[in-house]
Scaffold this active site. Structure first.
Site, PDB file in Angstrom:
ATOM      1  N   GLY A   1      42.483  45.284  37.387  1.00  0.00           N
ATOM      2  CA  GLY A   1      42.452  44.996  38.822  1.00  0.00           C
ATOM      3  C   GLY A   1      43.870  44.899  39.378  1.00  0.00           C
ATOM      4  O   GLY A   1      44.843  44.821  38.627  1.00  0.00           O
TER       5      GLY A   1
ATOM      6  N   ASP B   1      40.533  36.591  37.961  1.00  0.00           N
ATOM      7  CA  ASP B   1      40.768  37.943  37.419  1.00  0.00           C
ATOM      8  C   ASP B   1      42.051  37.880  36.586  1.00  0.00           C
ATOM      9  O   ASP B   1      42.973  37.147  36.939  1.00  0.00           O
ATOM     10  CB  ASP B   1      40.948  38.931  38.596  1.00  0.00           C
ATOM     11  CG  ASP B   1      40.792  40.383  38.182  1.00  0.00           C
ATOM     12  OD1 ASP B   1      41.566  40.849  37.328  1.00  0.00           O
ATOM     13  OD2 ASP B   1      39.893  41.054  38.715  1.00  0.00           O
ATOM     14  N   ASP B   2      42.099  38.632  35.487  1.00  0.00           N
ATOM     15  CA  ASP B   2      43.340  38.634  34.690  1.00  0.00           C
ATOM     16  C   ASP B   2      44.274  39.789  35.078  1.00  0.00           C
ATOM     17  O   ASP B   2      45.332  39.961  34.479  1.00  0.00           O
ATOM     18  CB  ASP B   2      43.033  38.673  33.185  1.00  0.00           C
ATOM     19  CG  ASP B   2      42.475  40.008  32.727  1.00  0.00           C
ATOM     20  OD1 ASP B   2      42.154  40.863  33.581  1.00  0.00           O
ATOM     21  OD2 ASP B   2      42.372  40.199  31.502  1.00  0.00           O
TER      22      ASP B   2
ATOM     23  N   SER C   1      44.056  42.825  34.459  1.00  0.00           N
ATOM     24  CA  SER C   1      44.269  43.832  33.401  1.00  0.00           C
ATOM     25  C   SER C   1      44.020  45.241  33.946  1.00  0.00           C
ATOM     26  O   SER C   1      44.767  46.160  33.634  1.00  0.00           O
ATOM     27  CB  SER C   1      43.378  43.544  32.185  1.00  0.00           C
ATOM     28  OG  SER C   1      42.027  43.396  32.574  1.00  0.00           O
TER      29      SER C   1
ATOM     30  N   ASP D   1      42.043  34.731  32.089  1.00  0.00           N
ATOM     31  CA  ASP D   1      41.276  35.603  31.199  1.00  0.00           C
ATOM     32  C   ASP D   1      39.937  34.918  30.934  1.00  0.00           C
ATOM     33  O   ASP D   1      39.914  33.760  30.484  1.00  0.00           O
ATOM     34  CB  ASP D   1      42.082  35.776  29.901  1.00  0.00           C
ATOM     35  CG  ASP D   1      41.469  36.807  28.967  1.00  0.00           C
ATOM     36  OD1 ASP D   1      40.240  36.967  28.957  1.00  0.00           O
ATOM     37  OD2 ASP D   1      42.254  37.433  28.217  1.00  0.00           O
ATOM     38  N   ILE D   2      38.840  35.590  31.192  1.00  0.00           N
ATOM     39  CA  ILE D   2      37.532  34.938  31.009  1.00  0.00           C
ATOM     40  C   ILE D   2      37.241  34.617  29.546  1.00  0.00           C
ATOM     41  O   ILE D   2      36.286  33.909  29.244  1.00  0.00           O
ATOM     42  CB  ILE D   2      36.354  35.741  31.628  1.00  0.00           C
ATOM     43  CG1 ILE D   2      36.272  37.155  31.048  1.00  0.00           C
ATOM     44  CG2 ILE D   2      36.430  35.752  33.142  1.00  0.00           C
ATOM     45  CD1 ILE D   2      34.944  37.870  31.350  1.00  0.00           C
TER      46      ILE D   2
ATOM     47  N   TYR E   1      30.327  49.642  24.695  1.00  0.00           N
ATOM     48  CA  TYR E   1      30.338  49.056  26.056  1.00  0.00           C
ATOM     49  C   TYR E   1      28.905  48.781  26.525  1.00  0.00           C
ATOM     50  O   TYR E   1      28.596  47.667  26.993  1.00  0.00           O
ATOM     51  CB  TYR E   1      31.055  50.014  27.015  1.00  0.00           C
ATOM     52  CG  TYR E   1      30.825  49.725  28.481  1.00  0.00           C
ATOM     53  CD1 TYR E   1      31.376  48.613  29.094  1.00  0.00           C
ATOM     54  CD2 TYR E   1      30.043  50.592  29.266  1.00  0.00           C
ATOM     55  CE1 TYR E   1      31.146  48.353  30.448  1.00  0.00           C
ATOM     56  CE2 TYR E   1      29.817  50.341  30.608  1.00  0.00           C
ATOM     57  CZ  TYR E   1      30.370  49.219  31.201  1.00  0.00           C
ATOM     58  OH  TYR E   1      30.143  48.974  32.529  1.00  0.00           O
TER      59      TYR E   1
HETATM   60  N1  LIG Z   1      32.498  51.347  38.140  1.00  0.00           N
HETATM   61  C1  LIG Z   1      31.289  51.670  37.694  1.00  0.00           C
HETATM   62  O1  LIG Z   1      30.889  52.831  37.713  1.00  0.00           O
HETATM   63  C2  LIG Z   1      30.360  50.604  37.157  1.00  0.00           C
HETATM   64  C3  LIG Z   1      29.047  50.956  36.844  1.00  0.00           C
HETATM   65  C4  LIG Z   1      28.178  49.986  36.352  1.00  0.00           C
HETATM   66  C5  LIG Z   1      28.634  48.697  36.165  1.00  0.00           C
HETATM   67  N2  LIG Z   1      29.921  48.373  36.469  1.00  0.00           N
HETATM   68  C6  LIG Z   1      30.353  47.001  36.239  1.00  0.00           C
HETATM   69  O2  LIG Z   1      30.907  46.486  37.427  1.00  0.00           O
HETATM   70  C7  LIG Z   1      31.949  45.568  37.128  1.00  0.00           C
HETATM   71  C8  LIG Z   1      33.199  45.913  37.896  1.00  0.00           C
HETATM   72  O3  LIG Z   1      33.633  47.215  37.539  1.00  0.00           O
HETATM   73  P1  LIG Z   1      34.771  48.000  38.338  1.00  0.00           P
HETATM   74  O4  LIG Z   1      34.385  49.416  38.386  1.00  0.00           O
HETATM   75  O5  LIG Z   1      35.098  47.296  39.600  1.00  0.00           O
HETATM   76  O6  LIG Z   1      35.976  47.907  37.308  1.00  0.00           O
HETATM   77  P2  LIG Z   1      37.421  47.253  37.426  1.00  0.00           P
HETATM   78  O7  LIG Z   1      38.103  47.514  36.108  1.00  0.00           O
HETATM   79  O8  LIG Z   1      38.098  47.700  38.654  1.00  0.00           O
HETATM   80  O9  LIG Z   1      37.042  45.718  37.567  1.00  0.00           O
HETATM   81  C9  LIG Z   1      36.969  44.828  36.500  1.00  0.00           C
HETATM   82  C10 LIG Z   1      37.853  43.646  36.842  1.00  0.00           C
HETATM   83  O10 LIG Z   1      37.753  42.682  35.793  1.00  0.00           O
HETATM   84  C11 LIG Z   1      39.061  42.235  35.470  1.00  0.00           C
HETATM   85  N3  LIG Z   1      39.043  41.817  34.073  1.00  0.00           N
HETATM   86  C12 LIG Z   1      38.923  42.619  32.980  1.00  0.00           C
HETATM   87  N4  LIG Z   1      38.980  41.872  31.862  1.00  0.00           N
HETATM   88  C13 LIG Z   1      39.119  40.571  32.262  1.00  0.00           C
HETATM   89  C14 LIG Z   1      39.247  39.346  31.572  1.00  0.00           C
HETATM   90  N5  LIG Z   1      39.246  39.298  30.237  1.00  0.00           N
HETATM   91  N6  LIG Z   1      39.384  38.208  32.299  1.00  0.00           N
HETATM   92  C15 LIG Z   1      39.407  38.255  33.658  1.00  0.00           C
HETATM   93  N7  LIG Z   1      39.303  39.393  34.360  1.00  0.00           N
HETATM   94  C16 LIG Z   1      39.157  40.537  33.670  1.00  0.00           C
HETATM   95  C17 LIG Z   1      39.964  43.429  35.726  1.00  0.00           C
HETATM   96  O11 LIG Z   1      41.323  43.068  35.920  1.00  0.00           O
HETATM   97  C18 LIG Z   1      39.324  44.025  36.961  1.00  0.00           C
HETATM   98  O12 LIG Z   1      39.859  43.479  38.139  1.00  0.00           O
HETATM   99  C19 LIG Z   1      32.092  45.588  35.601  1.00  0.00           C
HETATM  100  O13 LIG Z   1      31.363  44.516  35.077  1.00  0.00           O
HETATM  101  C20 LIG Z   1      31.452  46.881  35.201  1.00  0.00           C
HETATM  102  O14 LIG Z   1      30.948  46.828  33.888  1.00  0.00           O
HETATM  103  C21 LIG Z   1      30.792  49.300  36.962  1.00  0.00           C
END
Ligand SMILES: NC(=O)c1ccc[n+]([C@@H]2O[C@H](COP(=O)([O-])OP(=O)(O)OC[C@H]3O[C@@H](n4cnc5c(N)ncnc54)[C@H](O)[C@@H]3O)[C@@H](O)[C@H]2O)c1
Length: 312
Positions: free
Chosen positions: A36, A31-32, A34, A55-56, A146
């Site tokens: 999280g 995880d980066d 950003s 960063d992915i 998105y």
């Molecule tokens: N929350 C929702 O309602 C929802 C609905 C449908 C799908 N999703 C999907 O579920 C997944 C998780 O969502 P979430 O709600 O936990 O959001 P979140 O923002 O809490 O989690 C995303 C995580 O990815 C990390 N991240 C972002 N860019 C990155 C990068 N370039 N390199 C490495 N890490 C990176 C962030 O630091 C974070 O920890 C996502 O793929 C999102 O599209 C979420």
């Protein structure tokens, strides 16, 4: 089982990490940070999970982390998931959600992983459709960048299955809510409104409050991920949600019902609706029930009460 969770310091990812550890898996997180937070992993790190901050979009770093962890199972949740940001900087959105996903798929394949579960969106992928509730057979036509980048990521997962032999299962989740979702963030209306209930501030409703979504509690989304990981032969994509859509005004009622004595009910301000937001998203979850044995266990009132309690 050795599992690797991308985005594992985030809201959904960190709950998934906890569940994997609880069932005895070895867990590596990338995880980066950003959006999280390392605090989300406090118990997981104590329980033996490993963490790599990367960063992915950096393919070499992703490859090295996967080679070191040697996962059998990969859960790909790292993403740029701010719909508004995707509309003002769609190239950045695609760099994380498309190029980042390709890096993760390639690293999963090279490190010998068997299966990857891809977190996609049921709320943003279908766009404006008249088919309600919407089954997976409706052709995606996302309105937001998105939704478009997540559709593209899904297609790369299907490609990795064909070209690389990596099993991939895509879960199209509805609007997820629950503890650890950032109440100060840009996403997650329940977290934001629950935060306003506790601070006594007015929440802003964009539009007239009639917009409807399938709101799913995070533990149900975790359960769906575990079912997809254990499915004998991979299928999908699967809509994952409760199968019931609720309006923003119904959410406010549910949050007010979770208020403690003396807490004032929410007094919303109404503002113009925002670009890229749909009036209704309602998911047909029949396929996930039939093929994964998934059904959401948490109704809206129970989930909202747990969310407010955790925030309090
Ligand atoms: N929350 C929702 O309602 C929802 C609905 C449908 C799908 N999703 C999907 O579920 C997944 C998780 O969502 P979430 O709600 O936990 O959001 P979140 O923002 O809490 O989690 C995303 C995580 O990815 C990390 N991240 C972002 N860019 C990155 C990068 N370039 N390199 C490495 N890490 C990176 C962030 O630091 C974070 O920890 C996502 O793929 C999102 O599209 C979420």
């Amino acid at each position: 089982m050795r599992a690797l969770v991308t985005g594992g310091a985030g809201f959904i990812g960190s709950h998934l990490v906890d569940a994997l550890l609880a069932r005895g898996d070895e867990v590596a997180v990338v995880d980066d940070l950003s959006t999280g937070r390392i605090e989300n992993l406090e118990a997981a790190l104590e329980a033996g999970a490993t963490f790599d901050r990367l960063d992915i979009r950096d393919g070499d770093a992703v490859g090295a982390a996967f080679a070191a962890a040697g996962p059998e199972l990969v859960f790909h949740l790292a993403a740029q998931m701010d719909v508004r940001r995707s509309l003002v900087d769609s190239a950045f959105d695609a760099s994380v959600n498309v190029v980042g996903t390709i890096n993760v798929l390639e690293a999963a394949h090279s490190s010998g992983a068997r299966r990857l579960i891809n977190a996609s969106t049921g709320g943003a992928i279908y766009g404006e459709t008249e088919v309600m509730p919407t089954p997976e057979s409706v052709v995606p036509a996302p309105v937001s960048a998105y939704g478009q980048s997540k559709q593209c990521a899904e297609l790369y997962c299907a490609w990795a299955a064909r070209a690389r032999g990596l099993e991939t299962v895509t879960l199209r989740c509805g609007n997820v809510y629950g503890p650890r979702q950032d109440p100060g963030g840009e996403a997650g209306v329940i977290a934001i409104f629950a935060g306003r209930l506790l601070s006594g501030e007015q929440p802003t409703v964009f539009g007239d409050g009639s917009a409807r979504r399938d709101y799913s509690f995070v533990s149900d989304i975790v359960a769906a991920n575990l079912l997809a990981a254990g499915q004998p032969s991979p299928g999908g994509p699967y809509n994952i949600g409760t199968g019931i859509d609720s309006s923003v005004l119904e959410l406010i009622e549910a949050i007010d019902a979770a208020a403690a004595p003396g807490e004032a009910p929410l007094d919303p301000l109404f503002a113009a609706s925002r670009e890229g937001e749909l009036q209704r998203s309602s998911l047909d979850v029949t396929l996930a029930r039939e093929e994964l044995g998934f059904s959401a266990a948490t109704d809206l009132q129970t989930g909202v009460a747990a969310t407010v309690a955790a925030l309090r």
